[in-house]
Design a protein around this motif. Structure first.
Motif, PDB file in Angstrom:
ATOM      1  N   SER A   1       3.442   8.638 -12.681  1.00  0.00           N
ATOM      2  CA  SER A   1       4.226   7.420 -12.446  1.00  0.00           C
ATOM      3  C   SER A   1       5.439   7.431 -13.361  1.00  0.00           C
ATOM      4  O   SER A   1       5.420   8.019 -14.445  1.00  0.00           O
ATOM      5  CB  SER A   1       3.386   6.165 -12.668  1.00  0.00           C
ATOM      6  OG  SER A   1       2.897   6.098 -13.988  1.00  0.00           O
TER       7      SER A   1
ATOM      8  N   LEU B   1       4.969   7.970  -8.594  1.00  0.00           N
ATOM      9  CA  LEU B   1       4.852   6.596  -8.136  1.00  0.00           C
ATOM     10  C   LEU B   1       5.858   5.759  -8.911  1.00  0.00           C
ATOM     11  O   LEU B   1       5.825   5.706 -10.140  1.00  0.00           O
ATOM     12  CB  LEU B   1       3.435   6.080  -8.368  1.00  0.00           C
ATOM     13  CG  LEU B   1       3.113   4.652  -7.918  1.00  0.00           C
ATOM     14  CD1 LEU B   1       3.303   4.497  -6.418  1.00  0.00           C
ATOM     15  CD2 LEU B   1       1.685   4.285  -8.314  1.00  0.00           C
TER      16      LEU B   1
ATOM     17  N   THR C   1       0.842  -1.198   0.000  1.00  0.00           N
ATOM     18  CA  THR C   1       0.000   0.000   0.000  1.00  0.00           C
ATOM     19  C   THR C   1       0.877   1.248   0.000  1.00  0.00           C
ATOM     20  O   THR C   1       1.867   1.311   0.732  1.00  0.00           O
ATOM     21  CB  THR C   1      -0.930   0.026   1.237  1.00  0.00           C
ATOM     22  OG1 THR C   1      -1.755  -1.135   1.243  1.00  0.00           O
ATOM     23  CG2 THR C   1      -1.826   1.268   1.216  1.00  0.00           C
ATOM     24  N   ALA C   2       0.506   2.215  -0.821  1.00  0.00           N
ATOM     25  CA  ALA C   2       1.155   3.527  -0.820  1.00  0.00           C
ATOM     26  C   ALA C   2       0.135   4.561  -0.367  1.00  0.00           C
ATOM     27  O   ALA C   2      -1.033   4.502  -0.773  1.00  0.00           O
ATOM     28  CB  ALA C   2       1.685   3.868  -2.205  1.00  0.00           C
ATOM     29  N   ARG C   3       0.588   5.508   0.468  1.00  0.00           N
ATOM     30  CA  ARG C   3      -0.328   6.514   1.014  1.00  0.00           C
ATOM     31  C   ARG C   3       0.256   7.911   0.814  1.00  0.00           C
ATOM     32  O   ARG C   3       1.434   8.138   1.064  1.00  0.00           O
ATOM     33  CB  ARG C   3      -0.582   6.267   2.503  1.00  0.00           C
ATOM     34  CG  ARG C   3      -1.289   4.948   2.791  1.00  0.00           C
ATOM     35  CD  ARG C   3      -1.520   4.761   4.292  1.00  0.00           C
ATOM     36  NE  ARG C   3      -2.237   3.534   4.569  1.00  0.00           N
ATOM     37  CZ  ARG C   3      -1.661   2.350   4.744  1.00  0.00           C
ATOM     38  NH1 ARG C   3      -0.324   2.256   4.679  1.00  0.00           N
ATOM     39  NH2 ARG C   3      -2.378   1.284   4.993  1.00  0.00           N
TER      40      ARG C   3
ATOM     41  N   LEU D   1       5.768  -0.586  -4.117  1.00  0.00           N
ATOM     42  CA  LEU D   1       5.205   0.747  -4.344  1.00  0.00           C
ATOM     43  C   LEU D   1       6.051   1.783  -3.613  1.00  0.00           C
ATOM     44  O   LEU D   1       6.022   1.869  -2.384  1.00  0.00           O
ATOM     45  CB  LEU D   1       3.755   0.812  -3.858  1.00  0.00           C
ATOM     46  CG  LEU D   1       2.764  -0.113  -4.564  1.00  0.00           C
ATOM     47  CD1 LEU D   1       1.387   0.004  -3.916  1.00  0.00           C
ATOM     48  CD2 LEU D   1       2.676   0.199  -6.059  1.00  0.00           C
ATOM     49  N   ALA D   2       6.791   2.570  -4.362  1.00  0.00           N
ATOM     50  CA  ALA D   2       7.627   3.621  -3.786  1.00  0.00           C
ATOM     51  C   ALA D   2       7.127   4.973  -4.279  1.00  0.00           C
ATOM     52  O   ALA D   2       6.700   5.113  -5.429  1.00  0.00           O
ATOM     53  CB  ALA D   2       9.087   3.419  -4.180  1.00  0.00           C
ATOM     54  N   LEU D   3       7.181   5.984  -3.417  1.00  0.00           N
ATOM     55  CA  LEU D   3       6.735   7.329  -3.749  1.00  0.00           C
ATOM     56  C   LEU D   3       7.909   8.290  -3.653  1.00  0.00           C
ATOM     57  O   LEU D   3       8.695   8.236  -2.710  1.00  0.00           O
ATOM     58  CB  LEU D   3       5.622   7.775  -2.798  1.00  0.00           C
ATOM     59  CG  LEU D   3       4.331   6.954  -2.835  1.00  0.00           C
ATOM     60  CD1 LEU D   3       3.422   7.334  -1.671  1.00  0.00           C
ATOM     61  CD2 LEU D   3       3.600   7.163  -4.158  1.00  0.00           C
TER      62      LEU D   3
ATOM     63  N   GLU E   1       4.275   7.687   1.942  1.00  0.00           N
ATOM     64  CA  GLU E   1       4.877   6.410   2.309  1.00  0.00           C
ATOM     65  C   GLU E   1       4.388   5.289   1.396  1.00  0.00           C
ATOM     66  O   GLU E   1       3.237   5.261   0.987  1.00  0.00           O
ATOM     67  CB  GLU E   1       4.560   6.068   3.769  1.00  0.00           C
ATOM     68  CG  GLU E   1       3.073   5.993   4.071  1.00  0.00           C
ATOM     69  CD  GLU E   1       2.765   5.800   5.546  1.00  0.00           C
ATOM     70  OE1 GLU E   1       1.711   5.210   5.856  1.00  0.00           O
ATOM     71  OE2 GLU E   1       3.566   6.245   6.385  1.00  0.00           O
ATOM     72  N   GLY E   2       5.298   4.398   1.066  1.00  0.00           N
ATOM     73  CA  GLY E   2       4.962   3.241   0.251  1.00  0.00           C
ATOM     74  C   GLY E   2       5.761   2.051   0.734  1.00  0.00           C
ATOM     75  O   GLY E   2       6.844   2.197   1.308  1.00  0.00           O
ATOM     76  N   ASP E   3       5.229   0.859   0.520  1.00  0.00           N
ATOM     77  CA  ASP E   3       5.959  -0.317   0.959  1.00  0.00           C
ATOM     78  C   ASP E   3       6.050  -1.334  -0.182  1.00  0.00           C
ATOM     79  O   ASP E   3       5.332  -1.243  -1.177  1.00  0.00           O
ATOM     80  CB  ASP E   3       5.327  -0.954   2.208  1.00  0.00           C
ATOM     81  CG  ASP E   3       3.849  -1.258   2.053  1.00  0.00           C
ATOM     82  OD1 ASP E   3       3.151  -1.285   3.075  1.00  0.00           O
ATOM     83  OD2 ASP E   3       3.386  -1.483   0.915  1.00  0.00           O
TER      84      ASP E   3
ATOM     85  N   VAL F   1      -3.279   2.091  -3.600  1.00  0.00           N
ATOM     86  CA  VAL F   1      -2.763   3.451  -3.468  1.00  0.00           C
ATOM     87  C   VAL F   1      -3.886   4.310  -2.900  1.00  0.00           C
ATOM     88  O   VAL F   1      -5.009   4.302  -3.423  1.00  0.00           O
ATOM     89  CB  VAL F   1      -2.286   4.029  -4.816  1.00  0.00           C
ATOM     90  CG1 VAL F   1      -1.754   5.448  -4.615  1.00  0.00           C
ATOM     91  CG2 VAL F   1      -1.206   3.153  -5.438  1.00  0.00           C
TER      92      VAL F   1
END
Length: 252
Positions: free
Chosen positions: A78, A49, A9-11, A33-35, A28-30, A64
């Motif tokens: 992205s 993204l 999940t990315a927030r 998924l990186a931001l 934050e992303g895990d 997301v």
């Protein structure tokens, strides 16, 4: 049988910083998924993204979430196309978007296209919740298969609500196992790139753009509310982007 896959999940949270700009108190992303925050443009914060690995694969579940506060402006793009790939085991992948924009806030959601690869199974669900007075530009582009390749199974649902009232709620299914006729002359007519653009603006309450065709395979349609929908088909991703860019320029 469904195979357990990666959960990620990315927030993003965007807020007015009180100094004529937009702050990002949550970014934050895990997993895959990186931001990344990029250079702001005026009072608009920009986020990219970045996929840290291939996917989604069969069994994966990506999400997301983005929230835009009052008077904040957020642009999300992205770094590359999202590629739906078959996994080692059977199982449908999921990709969920949950977007919320407060009154006076603005979200421009403009990612690269989604490519459905042969053998993949992906379900995409996009829910956009807008408060009255919010502004939105939402682009969605899907490419069915790589060059010379049949597509995977792709199901996509987009719902846009304004003040709790539904402006748009539609679902599309393509590829093996989809309801018959999806590739026929009344639907895709052999085209492999399809896209849509939803634009919501308070000023459309006073002057809503009229319905009109954009070439042979695209159209602008007003929605019931201060919003318009652009739908387009094309033979490839480049032509599709060109049509949607021209449509957005005509609405700006």
């Amino acid at each position: 049988m469904t195979t357990a896959g990666v959960r990620a999940t990315a927030r993003i949270s965007a807020r007015d910083d009180g100094r004529g700009g937009t702050a990002l108190p949550v970014l934050e992303g895990d997993g895959p998924l990186a931001l990344r925050r990029t250079r702001a443009r005026g009072d608009e914060a920009r986020v990219m993204l970045v996929g840290a690995m291939s996917g989604p694969l069969g069994g994966d579940h990506f999400a997301v979430e983005a929230e835009v506060g009052e008077r904040a402006r957020l642009h999300v793009g992205s770094a590359a196309a999202t590629i739906a790939l078959p996994g080692q085991g059977k199982g449908e992948a999921r990709y969920d978007l949950r977007l919320n924009v407060a009154a006076g806030g603005e979200l421009r959601w403009l990612p690269e296209q989604l490519i459905s690869v042969k053998g993949s199974e992906l379900e995409v669900s996009s829910l956009v919740e807008l408060a009255p007075g919010a502004r939105l530009v939402f682009r969605e582009e899907q490419v069915l298969g790589r060059a010379g390749e049949e597509p995977g199974r792709l199901t996509s649902r987009l719902t846009v609500r304004l003040g709790g009232r539904t402006l748009l709620d539609q679902e599309m299914a393509c590829g093996p196992g989809a309801p018959g006729g999806w590739d026929g002359p009344a639907v895709l007519a052999g085209r492999r790139a399809l896209g849509q653009l939803v634009v919501v603006r308070p000023e459309f309450e006073e002057s809503l753009p009229e319905a009109r065709a954009l070439g042979e395979y695209a159209a602008i349609s007003p929605l019931v509310g201060p919003a318009v929908l652009v739908t387009a088909l094309a033979g490839d991703a480049l032509r599709l982007r060109r049509v949607l860019d021209e449509a957005l320029a005509s609405l700006d």
